[in-house]
Design a protein around this motif. Structure first.
Motif, short mmCIF file in Angstrom:
data_model
loop_
_atom_site.label_atom_id
_atom_site.label_comp_id
_atom_site.label_asym_id
_atom_site.label_seq_id
_atom_site.Cartn_x
_atom_site.Cartn_y
_atom_site.Cartn_z
N TYR A 169 0.82 -1.22 0.00
CA TYR A 169 0.00 0.00 0.00
C TYR A 169 0.84 1.26 0.00
O TYR A 169 0.57 2.20 -0.72
N ALA A 170 1.86 1.27 0.84
CA ALA A 170 2.70 2.46 0.92
C ALA A 170 3.45 2.65 -0.39
O ALA A 170 3.65 3.77 -0.83
N GLN A 171 3.85 1.56 -0.99
CA GLN A 171 4.62 1.62 -2.23
C GLN A 171 3.72 1.72 -3.46
O GLN A 171 4.13 2.26 -4.47
N TYR A 172 2.56 1.15 -3.38
CA TYR A 172 1.68 1.05 -4.54
C TYR A 172 0.29 1.57 -4.22
O TYR A 172 -0.63 0.80 -3.96
N PRO A 173 0.10 2.87 -4.23
CA PRO A 173 -1.22 3.42 -3.89
C PRO A 173 -2.31 2.95 -4.86
O PRO A 173 -3.48 2.93 -4.50
N LEU A 228 -4.30 0.06 -3.26
CA LEU A 228 -5.32 0.51 -2.32
C LEU A 228 -6.52 1.10 -3.05
O LEU A 228 -7.67 0.82 -2.71
N LYS A 229 -6.24 1.88 -4.07
CA LYS A 229 -7.32 2.50 -4.84
C LYS A 229 -8.22 1.43 -5.47
O LYS A 229 -9.44 1.52 -5.42
N LYS A 266 -10.28 -0.43 -2.78
CA LYS A 266 -11.39 0.40 -2.30
C LYS A 266 -12.46 0.60 -3.36
O LYS A 266 -13.65 0.67 -3.04
#
Length: 114
Positions: free
Chosen positions: A20-24, A27-28, A31
Motif C-alpha cells: 500500500y505504501a509503495q503502490y497506492p 489501495l485504490k 477500495k
C-alpha cells in the motif's frame, strides 16, 4: 454474509501488506472494486436476489472482481510475489464461480464460491 465480504476485503488488504505504501494504486483498486463488489456478491446471504436486475447486479459485481483480480496481479510487491499471485488467482477463480452461480440464479453456488 456481509461479514464474509468484509473479511475478503480485509484479506486483500493484508495480502497487499506493505504494498500500500509503495503502490497506492493497489489501495485504490481494493477500495473501488474489491470491497464494494464483494459486498454486493456476498450480500445474497442476507437478502436473496429476486428480480433479473438484482441477479444481474450480483453477476456484474462478480465479473468486476474477476477483472479486479487480473488488474491486481501485476501490482503486487516483489517480496512475497508467490503469495500475491496465489491470492489474486484465488480471488479471480472464486469470483468466476460466483458469476456463474449468479447467472444460474443459484444462491448456494454464489455463497459456496466464497
Amino acid at each position: 454474509m456481509i461479514k464474509f465480504g468484509k473479511a475478503l476485503a480485509v484479506a486483500a488488504m493484508f495480502a497487499a501488506g506493505a504494498a500500500y505504501a509503495q503502490y497506492p494504486a493497489v489501495l485504490k483498486l481494493v477500495k473501488a472494486v474489491v470491497i464494494p463488489d464483494s459486498n454486493i456478491v456476498f450480500s445474497v446471504g442476507n437478502k436473496e436476489p429476486k428480480t433479473a436486475a438484482e441477479w444481474a447486479a450480483v453477476q456484474k459485481s462478480a465479473e468486476n472482481l474477476v477483472a479486479g483480480a487480473r488488474q491486481l496481479l501485476p501490482m503486487g510487491p516483489d517480496t512475497g510475489r508467490e503469495q500475491w499471485t496465489g491470492f489474486t488467482e484465488s480471488l479471480g477463480a472464486a469470483a468466476r464461480k460466483a458469476a456463474e452461480a449468479a447467472k444460474a440464479r443459484n444462491v448456494d453456488g454464489v455463497l459456496a464460491a466464497g
